[in-house]
Design a protein around this motif. Structure first.
Motif, PDB file in Angstrom:
ATOM      1  N   ARG A  50     -13.569  51.848  46.801  1.00  0.00           N
ATOM      2  CA  ARG A  50     -13.570  52.715  45.812  1.00  0.00           C
ATOM      3  C   ARG A  50     -12.365  52.950  44.797  1.00  0.00           C
ATOM      4  O   ARG A  50     -12.248  53.161  43.819  1.00  0.00           O
ATOM      5  N   LEU A  51     -11.199  52.667  45.488  1.00  0.00           N
ATOM      6  CA  LEU A  51      -9.990  52.602  45.011  1.00  0.00           C
ATOM      7  C   LEU A  51      -9.485  51.397  44.220  1.00  0.00           C
ATOM      8  O   LEU A  51     -10.231  50.433  44.438  1.00  0.00           O
ATOM      9  N   PRO A  52      -8.735  51.844  43.028  1.00  0.00           N
ATOM     10  CA  PRO A  52      -8.095  50.409  42.249  1.00  0.00           C
ATOM     11  C   PRO A  52      -7.618  49.381  43.134  1.00  0.00           C
ATOM     12  O   PRO A  52      -7.080  49.723  44.391  1.00  0.00           O
ATOM     13  N   LEU A  53      -7.577  48.262  42.653  1.00  0.00           N
ATOM     14  CA  LEU A  53      -7.105  47.040  43.586  1.00  0.00           C
ATOM     15  C   LEU A  53      -5.790  46.992  44.112  1.00  0.00           C
ATOM     16  O   LEU A  53      -5.445  46.905  45.246  1.00  0.00           O
ATOM     17  N   TYR A  54      -5.034  47.562  43.071  1.00  0.00           N
ATOM     18  CA  TYR A  54      -3.567  47.696  43.354  1.00  0.00           C
ATOM     19  C   TYR A  54      -3.539  48.729  44.302  1.00  0.00           C
ATOM     20  O   TYR A  54      -2.549  48.671  45.401  1.00  0.00           O
ATOM     21  N   GLN A  55      -4.156  49.855  44.316  1.00  0.00           N
ATOM     22  CA  GLN A  55      -3.944  50.992  45.450  1.00  0.00           C
ATOM     23  C   GLN A  55      -4.546  50.384  46.675  1.00  0.00           C
ATOM     24  O   GLN A  55      -3.790  51.009  47.814  1.00  0.00           O
ATOM     25  N   GLN A  56      -5.371  49.468  46.781  1.00  0.00           N
ATOM     26  CA  GLN A  56      -5.739  48.944  48.269  1.00  0.00           C
ATOM     27  C   GLN A  56      -4.625  48.182  48.696  1.00  0.00           C
ATOM     28  O   GLN A  56      -4.442  48.098  49.899  1.00  0.00           O
ATOM     29  N   VAL A  57      -4.050  47.368  47.792  1.00  0.00           N
ATOM     30  CA  VAL A  57      -2.731  46.677  48.333  1.00  0.00           C
ATOM     31  C   VAL A  57      -1.584  47.502  48.730  1.00  0.00           C
ATOM     32  O   VAL A  57      -1.121  47.215  49.709  1.00  0.00           O
ATOM     33  N   VAL A 101       7.732  51.779  45.676  1.00  0.00           N
ATOM     34  CA  VAL A 101       9.046  52.133  45.196  1.00  0.00           C
ATOM     35  C   VAL A 101       8.978  53.825  44.923  1.00  0.00           C
ATOM     36  O   VAL A 101       9.893  54.560  45.288  1.00  0.00           O
ATOM     37  N   ALA A 102       7.958  54.135  44.091  1.00  0.00           N
ATOM     38  CA  ALA A 102       7.923  55.534  43.623  1.00  0.00           C
ATOM     39  C   ALA A 102       7.943  56.360  44.904  1.00  0.00           C
ATOM     40  O   ALA A 102       8.240  57.451  44.901  1.00  0.00           O
ATOM     41  N   ASP A 103       7.035  56.025  45.905  1.00  0.00           N
ATOM     42  CA  ASP A 103       6.954  56.774  47.039  1.00  0.00           C
ATOM     43  C   ASP A 103       8.051  56.713  48.128  1.00  0.00           C
ATOM     44  O   ASP A 103       8.041  57.193  49.300  1.00  0.00           O
ATOM     45  N   GLU A 104       9.143  55.781  47.520  1.00  0.00           N
ATOM     46  CA  GLU A 104      10.351  55.848  48.380  1.00  0.00           C
ATOM     47  C   GLU A 104      10.350  55.112  49.734  1.00  0.00           C
ATOM     48  O   GLU A 104      11.087  55.509  50.564  1.00  0.00           O
ATOM     49  N   MET A 105       9.207  54.281  49.814  1.00  0.00           N
ATOM     50  CA  MET A 105       9.121  53.411  51.016  1.00  0.00           C
ATOM     51  C   MET A 105       9.928  52.209  51.072  1.00  0.00           C
ATOM     52  O   MET A 105      10.313  51.714  52.101  1.00  0.00           O
ATOM     53  N   VAL A 106      10.102  51.639  49.823  1.00  0.00           N
ATOM     54  CA  VAL A 106      10.911  50.562  49.709  1.00  0.00           C
ATOM     55  C   VAL A 106      11.716  50.492  48.357  1.00  0.00           C
ATOM     56  O   VAL A 106      11.765  51.623  47.690  1.00  0.00           O
ATOM     57  N   GLU A 107      12.780  49.703  48.398  1.00  0.00           N
ATOM     58  CA  GLU A 107      13.640  49.539  47.232  1.00  0.00           C
ATOM     59  C   GLU A 107      13.857  48.063  46.623  1.00  0.00           C
ATOM     60  O   GLU A 107      13.953  47.525  47.760  1.00  0.00           O
ATOM     61  N   ARG A 108      13.973  48.028  45.556  1.00  0.00           N
ATOM     62  CA  ARG A 108      14.246  47.036  44.855  1.00  0.00           C
ATOM     63  C   ARG A 108      15.603  46.552  44.738  1.00  0.00           C
ATOM     64  O   ARG A 108      16.513  47.512  44.450  1.00  0.00           O
ATOM     65  N   ARG A 109      16.306  45.622  45.001  1.00  0.00           N
ATOM     66  CA  ARG A 109      17.547  45.129  45.119  1.00  0.00           C
ATOM     67  C   ARG A 109      17.816  43.691  44.073  1.00  0.00           C
ATOM     68  O   ARG A 109      17.310  42.684  44.685  1.00  0.00           O
ATOM     69  N   VAL A 166       3.611  47.465  44.582  1.00  0.00           N
ATOM     70  CA  VAL A 166       5.174  47.680  45.029  1.00  0.00           C
ATOM     71  C   VAL A 166       5.644  48.460  44.115  1.00  0.00           C
ATOM     72  O   VAL A 166       6.498  49.457  44.819  1.00  0.00           O
ATOM     73  N   ASP A 167       5.408  48.674  42.964  1.00  0.00           N
ATOM     74  CA  ASP A 167       5.926  49.760  42.109  1.00  0.00           C
ATOM     75  C   ASP A 167       5.554  51.217  42.649  1.00  0.00           C
ATOM     76  O   ASP A 167       6.447  52.253  42.907  1.00  0.00           O
ATOM     77  N   GLN A 168       4.345  51.315  43.269  1.00  0.00           N
ATOM     78  CA  GLN A 168       3.777  52.767  43.759  1.00  0.00           C
ATOM     79  C   GLN A 168       4.717  52.889  45.214  1.00  0.00           C
ATOM     80  O   GLN A 168       5.138  53.941  45.447  1.00  0.00           O
TER      81      GLN A 168
END
Length: 244
Positions: free
Chosen positions: A10-17, A61-69, A57-59
């Motif tokens: 039921r979730l958008p595909l990006y949310q499933q990923v 990053v926003a959740d502070e689980m990963v960071e871009r370098r 991946v943006d999500q």
């Protein structure tokens, strides 16, 4: 690695990923500080567009689980809770130099926790927890008294470790010995007139003003891993905030 069979369609595909990647992070497919696969690799894995991957991946990053370098990739973000605690309590030696207190485990036991702590840790009725009493000190002067509660089912390995081997930082020990990674925490600050047994641990007169920091630490999947309370002298407390 987690596949998409656990996804909520039921979730958008990006949310499933995003959720599939978050489950992999929670299951320690990649350790803190390690890079996750490239966007091209994730496109191949999930059979979706690069735009969907970037939004997922943006999500994270926003959740502070990963960071871009820049120029290097996207990495699992290591948490730094030592600096969080010590931004409230500042300690200096006789020469005025800033110092980080040492830590010592005074007592370790397995028992049924008080109801409020069991509720915070989402433990079933009668479930056991490991309780650690820890003291932080500087030049033999006691500065912070800590009471730490951990679900016994997740942290059983801590019962076999000699107390002197715990070291000053617990979260790396949780990861190395119990495969439990702290990803986030909620902290609450209050004040009290200190009472036994904490007054005795800190060598303070009962009734002395004290600051209490309570922390609930969680895993990447949001499940609670640790509840702790930290008590320190109010005259060592310092709060600073930059407001713009």
């Amino acid at each position: 690695m987690t596949d998409m069979r656990q996804a909520d369609l039921r979730l958008p595909l990006y949310q499933q990923v995003r959720d599939a990647l978050a489950r992999d992070i929670a299951n320690r497919v990649w350790k803190p500080g390690e890079a996750i696969p490239t966007e091209a690799e994730l496109v191949g894995r999930f059979h979706t567009s690069i735009g969907t991957i970037r939004k997922a991946v943006d999500q994270l990053v926003a959740d502070e689980m990963v960071e871009r370098r820049q120029g290097k990739g996207t990495f699992i973000k290591p948490a730094n809770f030592q600096s969080s605690l010590l931004r409230f309590f500042r300690f200096h030696d006789a020469a005025g130099n800033y110092r980080i207190p040492e830590a010592k485990i005074l007592h370790r036991e397995q028992l049924t926790p008080p109801p409020a702590i069991a509720d915070s840790l989402q433990l079933s009725p009668g479930a056991q927890a490991i309780h650690l009493t820890r003291l932080r000190y500087l030049d033999r002067e006691p500065l912070l008294a800590e009471s730490i509660w951990l679900p016994a089912t997740r942290f059983q390995a801590l019962l076999a470790i000699p107390l002197p081997s715990f070291g000053d930082l617990l979260y790396p020990l949780y990861e190395d010995c119990c495969h439990q990674v702290v990803a986030s925490a909620r902290e609450i600050l209050t004040a009290e007139a200190i009472a036994s047994p904490h007054a005795e641990l800190l060598q303070l007169t009962p009734g002395t003003p004290a600051i209490v920091l309570e922390r609930l630490a969680k895993a990447y999947d949001g499940s609670p891993l640790e509840w702790r309370s930290v008590r320190g002298r109010a005259d060592k407390f310092r709060y600073q905030a930059d407001i713009r």
